[in-house]
Write a protein that holds these residues in place. Structure first.
Motif, PDB file in Angstrom:
ATOM      1  N   PHE A  63      68.464  86.497  14.694  1.00 21.79           N
ATOM      2  CA  PHE A  63      69.069  85.362  15.388  1.00 21.79           C
ATOM      3  C   PHE A  63      68.966  84.180  14.444  1.00 21.79           C
ATOM      4  CE2 PHE A  63      69.350  81.804  18.362  1.00 21.79           C
ATOM      5  CZ  PHE A  63      70.408  82.216  19.173  1.00 21.79           C
ATOM      6  N   ARG A  64      70.112  83.664  14.011  1.00 24.60           N
ATOM      7  CA  ARG A  64      70.147  82.689  12.918  1.00 24.60           C
ATOM      8  C   ARG A  64      70.443  81.271  13.417  1.00 24.60           C
ATOM      9  NH1 ARG A  64      70.286  85.860   8.356  1.00 24.60           N
ATOM     10  NH2 ARG A  64      71.303  87.895   8.510  1.00 24.60           N
ATOM     11  N   ASP A  65      70.074  80.301  12.556  1.00 25.84           N
ATOM     12  CA  ASP A  65      70.462  78.893  12.710  1.00 25.84           C
ATOM     13  C   ASP A  65      70.159  78.379  14.122  1.00 25.84           C
ATOM     14  OD1 ASP A  65      71.359  79.079  10.125  1.00 25.84           O
ATOM     15  OD2 ASP A  65      73.432  79.502  10.693  1.00 25.84           O
ATOM     16  N   ALA A  66      68.872  78.419  14.484  1.00 29.45           N
ATOM     17  CA  ALA A  66      68.476  78.125  15.861  1.00 29.45           C
ATOM     18  C   ALA A  66      67.887  76.739  16.046  1.00 29.45           C
ATOM     19  CB  ALA A  66      67.464  79.166  16.342  1.00 29.45           C
ATOM     20  N   GLU A  67      67.251  76.156  15.034  1.00 25.75           N
ATOM     21  CA  GLU A  67      66.502  74.914  15.227  1.00 25.75           C
ATOM     22  C   GLU A  67      66.870  73.893  14.166  1.00 25.75           C
ATOM     23  OE1 GLU A  67      64.284  75.031  12.178  1.00 25.75           O
ATOM     24  OE2 GLU A  67      65.503  76.843  12.212  1.00 25.75           O
ATOM     25  N   GLY A  68      66.357  72.675  14.349  1.00 26.54           N
ATOM     26  CA  GLY A  68      66.649  71.604  13.407  1.00 26.54           C
ATOM     27  C   GLY A  68      68.074  71.109  13.517  1.00 26.54           C
ATOM     28  N   VAL A  69      68.630  71.152  14.741  1.00 21.35           N
ATOM     29  CA  VAL A  69      70.024  70.777  14.934  1.00 21.35           C
ATOM     30  C   VAL A  69      70.137  69.684  16.001  1.00 21.35           C
ATOM     31  CG1 VAL A  69      70.856  73.055  14.273  1.00 21.35           C
ATOM     32  CG2 VAL A  69      70.364  72.584  16.673  1.00 21.35           C
ATOM     33  N   VAL A  98      63.804  85.215  15.011  1.00 27.40           N
ATOM     34  CA  VAL A  98      64.542  83.969  14.847  1.00 27.40           C
ATOM     35  C   VAL A  98      64.274  83.440  13.449  1.00 27.40           C
ATOM     36  CG1 VAL A  98      64.839  81.593  15.650  1.00 27.40           C
ATOM     37  CG2 VAL A  98      64.472  83.433  17.312  1.00 27.40           C
ATOM     38  N   CYS A  99      65.307  83.373  12.614  1.00 28.52           N
ATOM     39  CA  CYS A  99      65.156  82.918  11.227  1.00 28.52           C
ATOM     40  C   CYS A  99      65.201  81.402  11.159  1.00 28.52           C
ATOM     41  CB  CYS A  99      66.287  83.472  10.356  1.00 28.52           C
ATOM     42  SG  CYS A  99      66.497  85.244  10.425  1.00 28.52           S
ATOM     43  N   SER A 100      64.485  80.841  10.206  1.00 28.54           N
ATOM     44  CA  SER A 100      64.604  79.406   9.972  1.00 28.54           C
ATOM     45  C   SER A 100      66.045  79.079   9.575  1.00 28.54           C
ATOM     46  CB  SER A 100      63.618  78.938   8.907  1.00 28.54           C
ATOM     47  OG  SER A 100      63.870  79.551   7.659  1.00 28.54           O
ATOM     48  N   ASN A 101      66.489  77.906   9.973  1.00 24.88           N
ATOM     49  CA  ASN A 101      67.896  77.534   9.861  1.00 24.88           C
ATOM     50  C   ASN A 101      68.323  77.390   8.398  1.00 24.88           C
ATOM     51  OD1 ASN A 101      70.482  76.345  10.172  1.00 24.88           O
ATOM     52  ND2 ASN A 101      69.848  75.450  12.125  1.00 24.88           N
ATOM     53  N   VAL A 102      69.453  77.992   8.079  1.00 24.34           N
ATOM     54  CA  VAL A 102      70.015  77.920   6.731  1.00 24.34           C
ATOM     55  C   VAL A 102      71.322  77.127   6.720  1.00 24.34           C
ATOM     56  CG1 VAL A 102      71.026  79.273   4.857  1.00 24.34           C
ATOM     57  CG2 VAL A 102      68.956  80.085   5.995  1.00 24.34           C
ATOM     58  N   GLY A 103      72.160  77.353   7.741  1.00 22.62           N
ATOM     59  CA  GLY A 103      73.519  76.837   7.668  1.00 22.62           C
ATOM     60  C   GLY A 103      73.806  75.589   8.450  1.00 22.62           C
ATOM     61  N   THR A 104      73.160  75.405   9.639  1.00 18.76           N
ATOM     62  CA  THR A 104      73.556  74.292  10.512  1.00 18.76           C
ATOM     63  C   THR A 104      72.482  73.230  10.649  1.00 18.76           C
ATOM     64  OG1 THR A 104      72.748  75.399  12.511  1.00 18.76           O
ATOM     65  CG2 THR A 104      75.020  75.858  11.827  1.00 18.76           C
ATOM     66  N   ALA A 105      71.346  73.395   9.978  1.00 18.07           N
ATOM     67  CA  ALA A 105      70.255  72.425  10.114  1.00 18.07           C
ATOM     68  C   ALA A 105      70.684  71.060   9.591  1.00 18.07           C
ATOM     69  CB  ALA A 105      69.023  72.912   9.361  1.00 18.07           C
ATOM     70  N   ILE A 131      60.077  85.308  21.153  1.00 17.05           N
ATOM     71  CA  ILE A 131      60.744  85.098  19.872  1.00 17.05           C
ATOM     72  C   ILE A 131      59.704  84.981  18.763  1.00 17.05           C
ATOM     73  CG2 ILE A 131      62.783  84.059  20.902  1.00 17.05           C
ATOM     74  CD1 ILE A 131      61.713  81.327  20.107  1.00 17.05           C
ATOM     75  N   ALA A 132      60.026  85.593  17.608  1.00 18.21           N
ATOM     76  CA  ALA A 132      59.164  85.545  16.418  1.00 18.21           C
ATOM     77  C   ALA A 132      59.887  84.729  15.361  1.00 18.21           C
ATOM     78  CB  ALA A 132      58.874  86.950  15.913  1.00 18.21           C
ATOM     79  N   TYR A 133      59.353  83.552  15.045  1.00 20.40           N
ATOM     80  CA  TYR A 133      59.994  82.608  14.126  1.00 20.40           C
ATOM     81  C   TYR A 133      59.576  82.919  12.697  1.00 20.40           C
ATOM     82  CZ  TYR A 133      61.284  77.989  12.192  1.00 20.40           C
ATOM     83  OH  TYR A 133      61.827  76.960  11.468  1.00 20.40           O
TER      84      TYR A 133
END
Length: 600
Positions: A63-69, A98-105, A131-133
């Motif tokens: 699950f990508r690009d979840a936080e920092g938005v 849940v991967c750390s955000n790469v594209g939308t952060a 969820i595992a971050y």
């Protein structure tokens, strides 16, 4: 410790991947989302298949690009997440990566990321999942597992923990020891991958060059030890992106992957294998063909003594000192001579065999009469048969089975120095893991040697003492398609000039070495014209390293086999790599065109 594998590691369809993982002995799998999306099987049918196979479904990812938005974007994140949480319920999977955000952060603020993970945790808890971050090594803001853990701490939610991935941590050079400061209950998942030591951007390194544990340069033993000390008790799971594994046979790759975890469990002591000492040296090598007569001639020219024919098999033994070569014409797999088997002298063959079985090495069966020595044998990934014999100072206990030969006289050869095996590109990494894990050898760094039609990739697995050395080589594809890449056995001596002189007197035609090589040799080293002239007369090559030197010569190739005689002085520990290009060029000139027989 339970074992798991991500479906992205394997080729084929999702159902085929599940079947291969089960047959290889895994306890569970991670479902890689593209595999599920592409399968015609419903989530319920996937669950039913996993149940029949005895597999747990351990993780849904990614699950990508979840936080920092911003809030508008996060509203879309929550909508996506709730749909995935509902899908996970259908699959019976309780953890999502849940991967750390790469594209939308757009917001580099731990407090914002923590608050958003908390809200994701609320949504996950409503569905009975968590969820595992994970800090991706190329995350826009969060690329360090320690920062990911600080964010999870701030999120302060029972359904939010961390995923620790060895590649993302070790590829960045991060110290993994801080893992031990985390409570094991908050480490929701652990993913493992090895990798070669490369200098390149970390995303490309990750996407194309990951390896299974024991095949690369990472210290995964230390990494897993930190994880276990933290109190983690979940699965050890493999997540390996590799271009080769996505093309090779799915069951073979799954077995390779499971062997790597068995090796790693032994390293960290969670499931110890039988303890074995590294091989003391080579017991014998075996050349097999429908007709090995030309190999007999080469061995006689090198000074070997014919020791007789085997009492029950169509095989002959030649020896010179402790160097022994069996020429076997029984049930050849190839019409031309090939290096079919290697015997190792080990302290306790039965214990070494038990370790090989625990690592699921395929057993080789040969008919043995009651009066004959039974040697445990296994098949390596490249097809080479590996035999385990007892260590002996004189003749091996199986030598009397060869009858009608001559007694050996004084020997100039002191043993087998090393053996070079040709590997296909598909099984190179698997072979490195096999020889190191089954035999307890250590892998040196790989290197590339130029050949006339490409680069030869080479890696040595060896004992610490140097008594046992295997060089594994992948030939350029063009060479492999034409005539096959030759394999060879290198014999050791304390007087290589004497061996070469004797061989020439007996009619040996050594591998032709260009005059240009000897001109270059004089330029590189402080050698007199007379010294270089004598080397040229005998077909000798020479190399030096920090005051230590190495002199050697090669025979011509017969079928797929040739021999080398080497002399090491002053502790020289290499293989004459500076001369490999000369040898490969000469062999390439003598190789047949496609469709022709090997030149003699």
């Amino acid at each position: 410790m339970r074992t798991s594998i991500a479906t992205v590691c394997l080729s084929g369809t999702l159902t085929g991947k599940l079947q291969a993982a089960a047959e290889a002995g895994f306890d569970g799998v991670e479902i890689f989302e593209p595999d599920l999306v592409a399968t015609p099987a419903s989530p319920e049918e996937v669950v039913a298949l996993a149940d029949r196979l005895g597999l747990s479904l351990d993780l849904y990812q990614p699950f990508r690009d979840a936080e920092g938005v911003g809030e508008d974007e996060f509203a879309r994140v929550l909508r996506r997440a709730r749909a995935k949480f509902a899908l996970m319920q259908r699959l019976g999977i309780d953890t999502m990566l849940v991967c750390s955000n790469v594209g939308t952060a757009t917001i580099d603020d731990d407090a914002v990321s923590a608050e958003q993970l908390h809200r994701l945790g609320d949504a996950a808890a409503e569905h009975g999942v968590r969820i595992a971050y994970e800090a991706l090594a190329w995350g826009r803001y969060v690329d360090d597992y320690r920062r990911a853990w600080r964010i999870v701490e701030q999120a302060d939610h029972d359904a939010v923990g961390v995923c620790l991935d060895s590649f993302h941590i070790l590829s960045r050079g991060h110290d993994p020891s801080a893992i031990e400061s985390m409570p094991g209950s908050k480490i929701f998942y652990v993913q493992l991958a090895d990798a070669p030591a490369l200098t390149m951007d970390v995303l490309s390194w990750s996407r194309h060059h990951r390896l299974f544990p024991g095949e690369g340069a990472f210290d995964l033993g230390a990494f897993v030890t930190h994880v276990l000390r933290a109190g983690y008790d979940g699965p050890l799971s493999l997540e390996v992106f590799n271009d080769v594994f996505r093309q090779t046979d799915v069951l073979r790759t799954a077995r390779q992957a499971r062997r790597s975890l068995t090796w790693l469990e032994d390293v960290v002591g969670s499931r110890p294998l039988p303890r074995v000492a590294e091989p003391a040296g080579f017991d014998f090598v075996e050349v097999r063909a429908a007709d090995t007569g030309e190999v007999d001639v080469l061995l006689q020219q090198l000074g070997f003594t014919f020791r007789g024919r085997h009492r029950s098999k169509d095989a002959r033994l030649w020896s010179e000192g402790p160097a022994r070569v069996v020429c076997n014409e029984q049930h050849p797999r190839d019409p031309e001579p090939t290096l079919a088997a290697v015997g190792f002298g080990v302290a306790e063959p039965a214990v070494s065999a038990a370790r090989a079985r625990a690592l699921r090495a395929p057993t080789v069966y040969r008919r043995t009469l009651a009066s004959e020595q039974e040697l445990p044998a296994f098949r390596a990934p490249d097809g080479t048969e590996v035999f385990l014999g007892p260590v002996s100072d004189g003749d091996a206990p199986w030598v009397p089975e060869f009858e009608g030969g001559r007694d050996p006289g004084p020997a100039l050869l002191t043993g087998i120095d090393h053996v070079n095996l040709a590997e296909s590109w598909q099984c190179f990494d698997e072979a490195v893991l096999f020889y190191s894990s089954v035999l307890g050898l250590s892998a040196d760094a790989s290197q590339e040697v130029p050949a006339p039609n490409g680069l030869v990739r080479s890696q040595v697995v060896r004992s610490a003492t140097g008594g046992c050395r295997l060089a594994l080589n992948v030939a350029p594809l063009a060479w492999d398609q034409s005539s096959g890449f030759p394999q060879h056995v290198a014999f050791a001596t304390d007087d290589v000039a004497a061996v070469a002189h004797r061989a020439l007197e007996r009619g040996l035609a050594p591998l032709p070495v260009p005059r240009n090589y000897y001109d270059d040799l004089r330029a590189r080293y402080d050698l007199s014209a007379d010294e270089v002239g004598r080397m040229a007369e005998l077909g000798l090559l020479h190399d030096r390293d920090a005051g230590r030197d190495f002199t050697h010569f090669y025979t011509a190739t017969v079928g797929g086999v040739f021999f080398e005689v080497v002399q090491r002085r002053g502790g020289y520990d290499g293989y004459g790599a500076a001369n490999a290009g000369v040898r490969l060029a000469a062999q390439h000139r003598g190789a047949p065109e496609p469709g022709q027989r090997t030149a003699r």
